[in-house]
Enzyme design. Structure first.
Site, PDB file in Angstrom:
ATOM      1  N   GLU A 127     131.087  23.037   0.013  1.00 24.58           N
ATOM      2  CA  GLU A 127     131.840  23.207  -1.216  1.00 24.58           C
ATOM      3  C   GLU A 127     131.578  22.379  -2.398  1.00 24.58           C
ATOM      4  O   GLU A 127     132.587  22.148  -3.134  1.00 24.58           O
ATOM      5  CB  GLU A 127     133.497  23.516  -0.881  1.00 24.58           C
ATOM      6  CG  GLU A 127     133.904  24.280   0.338  1.00 24.58           C
ATOM      7  CD  GLU A 127     135.251  23.982   0.516  1.00 24.58           C
ATOM      8  OE1 GLU A 127     136.056  23.307   0.091  1.00 24.58           O
ATOM      9  OE2 GLU A 127     135.838  25.094   1.200  1.00 24.58           O
ATOM     10  N   ASN A 169     127.070  24.154   2.907  1.00 26.15           N
ATOM     11  CA  ASN A 169     127.962  25.240   3.303  1.00 26.15           C
ATOM     12  C   ASN A 169     129.017  25.439   2.052  1.00 26.15           C
ATOM     13  O   ASN A 169     129.408  24.441   1.450  1.00 26.15           O
ATOM     14  CB  ASN A 169     128.735  24.627   4.574  1.00 26.15           C
ATOM     15  CG  ASN A 169     129.768  25.755   5.288  1.00 26.15           C
ATOM     16  OD1 ASN A 169     129.158  26.520   5.649  1.00 26.15           O
ATOM     17  ND2 ASN A 169     130.995  25.274   5.376  1.00 26.15           N
ATOM     18  N   HIS A 206     135.421  33.566   4.331  1.00 30.66           N
ATOM     19  CA  HIS A 206     136.870  33.626   4.619  1.00 30.66           C
ATOM     20  C   HIS A 206     137.218  35.025   3.596  1.00 30.66           C
ATOM     21  O   HIS A 206     137.166  34.882   2.311  1.00 30.66           O
ATOM     22  CB  HIS A 206     137.656  32.714   3.945  1.00 30.66           C
ATOM     23  CG  HIS A 206     137.328  31.235   4.897  1.00 30.66           C
ATOM     24  ND1 HIS A 206     137.644  31.387   6.050  1.00 30.66           N
ATOM     25  CD2 HIS A 206     136.909  30.065   4.560  1.00 30.66           C
ATOM     26  CE1 HIS A 206     137.407  29.833   6.751  1.00 30.66           C
ATOM     27  NE2 HIS A 206     136.641  29.330   5.618  1.00 30.66           N
ATOM     28  N   GLU A 235     132.380  30.226   8.966  1.00 28.57           N
ATOM     29  CA  GLU A 235     133.970  30.344   9.187  1.00 28.57           C
ATOM     30  C   GLU A 235     134.682  31.348   8.970  1.00 28.57           C
ATOM     31  O   GLU A 235     135.544  31.614   8.321  1.00 28.57           O
ATOM     32  CB  GLU A 235     134.568  29.167   8.057  1.00 28.57           C
ATOM     33  CG  GLU A 235     133.960  27.689   8.210  1.00 28.57           C
ATOM     34  CD  GLU A 235     134.134  26.759   7.117  1.00 28.57           C
ATOM     35  OE1 GLU A 235     135.350  27.079   6.521  1.00 28.57           O
ATOM     36  OE2 GLU A 235     133.646  25.766   6.658  1.00 28.57           O
TER      37      GLU A 235
HETATM   38  C1  XIL Z   1     140.477  23.879   7.183  1.00 30.94           C
HETATM   39  C2  XIL Z   1     141.337  23.848   8.643  1.00 30.94           C
HETATM   40  O1  XIL Z   1     141.141  24.996   9.381  1.00 30.94           O
HETATM   41  C3  XIL Z   1     142.815  23.579   8.397  1.00 30.94           C
HETATM   42  O2  XIL Z   1     143.348  23.205   9.692  1.00 30.94           O
HETATM   43  C4  XIL Z   1     142.977  22.284   7.535  1.00 30.94           C
HETATM   44  O3  XIL Z   1     144.321  22.042   7.191  1.00 30.94           O
HETATM   45  C5  XIL Z   1     142.199  22.426   6.146  1.00 30.94           C
HETATM   46  O4  XIL Z   1     140.750  22.743   6.458  1.00 30.94           O
HETATM   47  N1  XIL Z   1     136.881  25.522   4.470  1.00 30.94           N
HETATM   48  C6  XIL Z   1     136.172  24.607   5.313  1.00 30.94           C
HETATM   49  C7  XIL Z   1     137.005  24.207   6.416  1.00 30.94           C
HETATM   50  O5  XIL Z   1     135.063  24.228   5.007  1.00 30.94           O
HETATM   51  O6  XIL Z   1     137.103  22.832   6.665  1.00 30.94           O
HETATM   52  C8  XIL Z   1     138.342  24.437   6.191  1.00 30.94           C
HETATM   53  O7  XIL Z   1     139.255  24.258   7.385  1.00 30.94           O
HETATM   54  C9  XIL Z   1     138.835  26.005   5.517  1.00 30.94           C
HETATM   55  C10 XIL Z   1     138.127  26.089   4.294  1.00 30.94           C
END
Ligand code: XIL
Length: 302
Positions: A127, A169, A206, A235
């Site tokens: 990110e 990522n 997401h 993810e």
């Molecule tokens: C999230 C986890 O799922 C949660 O449990 C935590 O509180 C915050 O992080 N992008 C990412 C992940 O790269 O690491 C994140 O995971 C979600 C968004």
């Protein structure tokens, strides 16, 4: 085949999930995870705050629980993540300049070295781009150490674990027409041109009603692959339910299968009740562990 992992394997791909160490005592959860998935990401346990809670003192207990369970059950591991503006330990949040840069490189080196040989692919940097509509880097303490912090992290990771695939990522990089997608694309193109070690790009994926699976997803994945990197959905979760959710999940499989360098898909959790999202039903199994319509559509598309 009758499971997601085995069906994906028939297509030369994997189908994975994120695992939370705190849920490993839940037998319904573990039964599904072991049966269906063949790639495992630690949901939080390998992040910077978890692995280096105080400077120079590394803790791998919970990461190891997940990694060892995965490897002993014949699964591979995606390492997540070595460098990120979020979930930094407190000591790092207050650092800057060359002290922070050195701490970052040490962190990458120590964690990637510890897991050397056990990780299929590392999300080296997570990110690092902004959502500003211009494709800029995100402002962060890491970015303020100099624009070359990302390549420095990749070089350190390569030196520490030469056989792990090294990924960048990010989220909101799925739609080819978004400036953020172009920003990441241009960085990867530049890295490949200059010999910065990068092997793969992860698309968090997401999705929700305001940010659905784009119709040009295949174009995005193919354009990145054409730079000479693997691409992975890392993810995945899709808010919604029923056939509309099922169709979108199927579309993600189709986009990946259409790109030979798309090596696999990971969903961000097992059951809806395991999701990081505050509300909604974004995953493939309901809270009781039953297969949803989305599960069936993924299995049929693989
Ligand atoms: C999230 C986890 O799922 C949660 O449990 C935590 O509180 C915050 O992080 N992008 C990412 C992940 O790269 O690491 C994140 O995971 C979600 C968004």
């Amino acid at each position: 085949a009758s499971t997601l992992g085995a069906s994906a394997a028939e297509k030369g791909r994997y189908y994975g999930t994120a695992i939370a160490a705190g849920r490993m005592g839940d037998s319904t959860y573990m039964t599904i995870a072991n049966r269906e998935f063949n790639m495992i990401t630690a949901e939080n346990e390998m992040k910077m705050d978890a692995t280096e809670p105080s400077q120079g003192r590394f803790t791998f207990t919970n990461g190891d629980r997940i990694v060892n369970w995965a490897l002993s059950n014949g699964k591979r591991v995606r390492g997540h993540t070595l460098a990120w503006h979020a979930q930094q330990p407190g000591w790092m949040q207050s650092m800057s300049g060359s002290a922070l840069r050195n701490a970052l490189i040490n962190h990458v080196t120590q964690v990637a070295s510890y897991y050397r040989g056990k990780v299929y692919a590392w999300d080296v940097v997570n990110e690092a781009f902004a959502d500003d509509g211009r494709g800029s880097r995100r402002d962060s303490n890491l970015q303020r150490t100099g624009n070359d912090w990302i390549e420095a992290a990749f070089r350190a990771a390569r030196a520490a674990d030469p056989n792990a695939k090294l990924c960048y990522n990010d989220y909101n990089t799925d739609n080819w027409s978004h400036a953020k997608t172009q920003g990441v694309y241009n960085m990867v193109k530049d890295f490949k041109a200059r010999g910065v070690p990068i092997d793969c790009v992860g698309f968090q994926a997401h999705f929700n009603s305001g940010n659905p699976v784009p119709s040009n997803y295949h174009t995005t994945l193919q354009n990145f692959a054409d730079l000479g990197v693997d691409v992975q959905i890392t993810e995945l979760d899709i808010e919604g339910s029923g056939s509309s959710q099922a169709q979108q999940y199927q579309g993600v499989v189709q986009a990946c299968l259409a790109v030979s360098r798309c090596t696999g898909i990971t969903v961000w959790g097992v059951r809806d009740t395991d999701s990081w999202r505050a509300s909604g039903t974004p995953l493939l199994f309901d809270g009781s562990g039953n297969k949803k319509a989305a599960y069936t559509s993924v299995l049929n598309a693989l």
